[in-house]
Design a protein around this motif. Structure first.
Motif, PDB file in Angstrom:
ATOM      1  N   ILE A 207      31.350  -0.219  62.420  1.00  0.00           N
ATOM      2  CA  ILE A 207      31.881   0.077  60.919  1.00  0.00           C
ATOM      3  C   ILE A 207      32.211  -1.095  60.305  1.00  0.00           C
ATOM      4  O   ILE A 207      33.302  -2.030  60.978  1.00  0.00           O
ATOM      5  CB  ILE A 207      33.151   1.134  61.115  1.00  0.00           C
ATOM      6  CG1 ILE A 207      32.567   2.293  62.040  1.00  0.00           C
ATOM      7  CG2 ILE A 207      33.330   1.425  59.768  1.00  0.00           C
ATOM      8  CD1 ILE A 207      33.638   3.024  62.798  1.00  0.00           C
ATOM      9  N   LEU A 208      31.952  -1.460  59.273  1.00  0.00           N
ATOM     10  CA  LEU A 208      32.505  -2.413  58.093  1.00  0.00           C
ATOM     11  C   LEU A 208      33.212  -1.873  56.972  1.00  0.00           C
ATOM     12  O   LEU A 208      32.533  -0.839  56.483  1.00  0.00           O
ATOM     13  CB  LEU A 208      31.454  -3.436  57.599  1.00  0.00           C
ATOM     14  CG  LEU A 208      30.916  -4.458  58.899  1.00  0.00           C
ATOM     15  CD1 LEU A 208      29.701  -5.120  58.291  1.00  0.00           C
ATOM     16  CD2 LEU A 208      31.845  -5.382  59.317  1.00  0.00           C
ATOM     17  N   SER A 209      34.347  -2.000  57.067  1.00  0.00           N
ATOM     18  CA  SER A 209      35.064  -0.943  55.938  1.00  0.00           C
ATOM     19  C   SER A 209      36.416  -1.709  55.628  1.00  0.00           C
ATOM     20  O   SER A 209      37.036  -2.431  56.515  1.00  0.00           O
ATOM     21  CB  SER A 209      35.597   0.328  56.745  1.00  0.00           C
ATOM     22  OG  SER A 209      36.471   1.075  55.785  1.00  0.00           O
ATOM     23  N   GLU A 213      42.028  -0.439  59.222  1.00  0.00           N
ATOM     24  CA  GLU A 213      43.353  -0.032  60.088  1.00  0.00           C
ATOM     25  C   GLU A 213      43.648   1.595  60.003  1.00  0.00           C
ATOM     26  O   GLU A 213      43.757   2.037  61.196  1.00  0.00           O
ATOM     27  CB  GLU A 213      44.602  -0.631  59.276  1.00  0.00           C
ATOM     28  CG  GLU A 213      44.658  -2.101  59.441  1.00  0.00           C
ATOM     29  CD  GLU A 213      44.483  -2.662  60.792  1.00  0.00           C
ATOM     30  OE1 GLU A 213      45.177  -2.040  61.646  1.00  0.00           O
ATOM     31  OE2 GLU A 213      44.106  -3.604  61.003  1.00  0.00           O
ATOM     32  N   LYS A 214      43.148   2.130  58.892  1.00  0.00           N
ATOM     33  CA  LYS A 214      42.975   3.767  58.871  1.00  0.00           C
ATOM     34  C   LYS A 214      42.047   4.074  60.138  1.00  0.00           C
ATOM     35  O   LYS A 214      42.176   5.248  60.608  1.00  0.00           O
ATOM     36  CB  LYS A 214      42.628   4.286  57.468  1.00  0.00           C
ATOM     37  CG  LYS A 214      43.787   4.141  56.588  1.00  0.00           C
ATOM     38  CD  LYS A 214      43.428   4.818  55.300  1.00  0.00           C
ATOM     39  CE  LYS A 214      44.669   4.807  54.272  1.00  0.00           C
ATOM     40  NZ  LYS A 214      44.216   5.428  53.147  1.00  0.00           N
ATOM     41  N   ILE A 215      40.809   3.402  59.979  1.00  0.00           N
ATOM     42  CA  ILE A 215      39.852   4.128  60.894  1.00  0.00           C
ATOM     43  C   ILE A 215      40.284   3.836  62.257  1.00  0.00           C
ATOM     44  O   ILE A 215      40.060   4.627  63.101  1.00  0.00           O
ATOM     45  CB  ILE A 215      38.477   3.421  60.580  1.00  0.00           C
ATOM     46  CG1 ILE A 215      37.900   3.912  59.118  1.00  0.00           C
ATOM     47  CG2 ILE A 215      37.492   3.677  61.578  1.00  0.00           C
ATOM     48  CD1 ILE A 215      36.797   3.082  58.574  1.00  0.00           C
ATOM     49  N   ILE A 216      40.576   2.522  62.596  1.00  0.00           N
ATOM     50  CA  ILE A 216      41.341   2.123  63.953  1.00  0.00           C
ATOM     51  C   ILE A 216      42.340   3.455  64.323  1.00  0.00           C
ATOM     52  O   ILE A 216      42.129   3.777  65.528  1.00  0.00           O
ATOM     53  CB  ILE A 216      41.722   0.816  63.838  1.00  0.00           C
ATOM     54  CG1 ILE A 216      40.476  -0.025  63.758  1.00  0.00           C
ATOM     55  CG2 ILE A 216      42.450   0.658  65.366  1.00  0.00           C
ATOM     56  CD1 ILE A 216      41.026  -1.545  63.684  1.00  0.00           C
ATOM     57  N   HIS A 217      43.234   3.561  63.570  1.00  0.00           N
ATOM     58  CA  HIS A 217      44.454   4.660  63.916  1.00  0.00           C
ATOM     59  C   HIS A 217      43.676   5.811  64.217  1.00  0.00           C
ATOM     60  O   HIS A 217      44.175   6.537  65.222  1.00  0.00           O
ATOM     61  CB  HIS A 217      45.274   4.756  62.630  1.00  0.00           C
ATOM     62  CG  HIS A 217      46.217   5.854  62.919  1.00  0.00           C
ATOM     63  ND1 HIS A 217      47.215   5.708  63.612  1.00  0.00           N
ATOM     64  CD2 HIS A 217      46.207   6.994  62.320  1.00  0.00           C
ATOM     65  CE1 HIS A 217      47.958   6.672  63.666  1.00  0.00           C
ATOM     66  NE2 HIS A 217      47.440   7.535  62.662  1.00  0.00           N
ATOM     67  N   PRO A 265      34.280   5.947  51.496  1.00  0.00           N
ATOM     68  CA  PRO A 265      32.596   6.520  51.160  1.00  0.00           C
ATOM     69  C   PRO A 265      31.923   4.894  51.086  1.00  0.00           C
ATOM     70  O   PRO A 265      30.631   5.372  51.365  1.00  0.00           O
ATOM     71  CB  PRO A 265      32.692   7.115  49.905  1.00  0.00           C
ATOM     72  CG  PRO A 265      34.173   7.587  49.524  1.00  0.00           C
ATOM     73  CD  PRO A 265      35.117   6.472  50.262  1.00  0.00           C
ATOM     74  N   ALA A 266      32.263   3.983  50.848  1.00  0.00           N
ATOM     75  CA  ALA A 266      31.464   2.866  50.944  1.00  0.00           C
ATOM     76  C   ALA A 266      31.521   2.158  51.953  1.00  0.00           C
ATOM     77  O   ALA A 266      30.812   0.688  52.110  1.00  0.00           O
ATOM     78  CB  ALA A 266      32.164   1.878  49.614  1.00  0.00           C
ATOM     79  N   ALA A 267      31.673   2.515  53.207  1.00  0.00           N
ATOM     80  CA  ALA A 267      31.706   1.889  54.395  1.00  0.00           C
ATOM     81  C   ALA A 267      30.506   1.540  54.844  1.00  0.00           C
ATOM     82  O   ALA A 267      29.544   2.344  54.610  1.00  0.00           O
ATOM     83  CB  ALA A 267      32.620   2.756  55.608  1.00  0.00           C
TER      84      ALA A 267
END
Length: 285
Positions: A207-209, A213-217, A265-267
């Motif tokens: 994932i590139l986003s 930090e939100k995604i890792i959490h 949504p743009a990830a």
């Protein structure tokens, strides 16, 4: 919530409603007439109906709501709106079918054929639910409770409880019904493992986003999975980005994709199939 998100959510619930209706028809037209106690909440209701003067739909509703409440108590708010929705709607659909077809009888006039038809119909409904990141509740909740407190794999936990339900049919039914219930539970477990829990195939998600930090959490705290960070440099812009990589099972993958679609949504996401994961922790001392 954006208009597109509302539209996607509405479409999900339309599909979930259709899938739940398919499962309800499978239970009502094939499971109930042959008294097959396949390992499910509906199967448990088939057995309990011999001891409690309540309809299959009422017993299913009581059991589903009780398990949902137990799940919230022991696990927390892990169960989303989709699971709550299917948990309640399924027995309501069964009640509607009971009123519409009060003299329901076996369509095939053969218990083995009923069992096979049930598996085919319900598998199709479960596959649709899986695509929407939903489940029919019931024993899924039991599986998650056993997973949390006894560290059992969810699929295995459901299989054990389901087999217990199938064997309980021996209290009221003949040997053929018990044998078909056990066989059907085993086959249904294979279907669940393929469509929902798939214990062999995992996904490697890169994932590139901007919402890293939100995604890792979410990965570490909600999915209870690990993540690895890599620096990635764009060949065209020379910009350096941090790529998040995680390996998840099929159920976690659907949850993760839903979260990312809402958070960013743009990830930019790439996904690979992983057939085996090996981990040998170092021994201390």
């Amino acid at each position: 919530m954006t208009h597109t998100k509302w539209k996607d959510t509405a479409l999900d619930f339309v599909l979930i409603t259709g899938a739940t209706a398919i499962i309800a028809c499978g239970v009502f037209f094939f499971l109930v007439p042959s008294h097959l106690a396949l390992g499910s909440v509906a199967g448990m209701a088939v057995v309990l109906a011999n001891f409690v003067p309540l309809s299959i739909s009422t017993l299913t509703l009581i059991l589903n709501v009780s398990l949902l409440a137990l799940g919230f108590l022991l696990i927390g708010r892990e169960f989303g709106a989709k699971t709550v929705y299917t948990t309640v709607v399924l027995p309501l659909m069964l009640a509607a079918l009971e009123r519409a077809f009060p003299n329901n009888a076996s369509l095939t006039q053969d218990a083995l054929s009923d069992m096979l038809c049930f598996l085919f119909v319900v598998s199709f409904g479960q596959a649709l639910l899986f695509k929407c990141n939903a489940s029919s509740g019931g024993l899924d909740i039991v599986g998650k409770i056993l997973n949390k407190y006894f560290h059992m794999e969810i699929g295995r936990a459901i299989a054990i409880v389901g087999m217990g339900i199938a064997l309980s049919s021996a209290l009221v039914y003949d040997g053929k019904t018990v044998a078909l219930s056990v066989l059907g539970t085993y086959l249904n477990g294979i279907v669940l493992d393929h469509f929902i829990f798939n214990s062999t195939i995992k996904k490697r998600v890169c994932i590139l986003s901007e919402q890293r930090e939100k995604i890792i959490h979410y990965i570490t705290d909600e999915l209870h999975s690990g993540a690895t960070l890599y620096e990635a440099k764009g060949a065209y812009t020379d910009e350096v980005h941090t790529e998040v990589i995680t390996i998840v099972n099929m159920q976690e993958y659907r949850r993760l994709m839903d979260f990312i679609a809402d958070a960013d949504p743009a990830a930019f996401i790439t996904v690979y199939n992983v057939s085996e994961v090996m981990y040998r922790p170092k021994k201390l001392g």
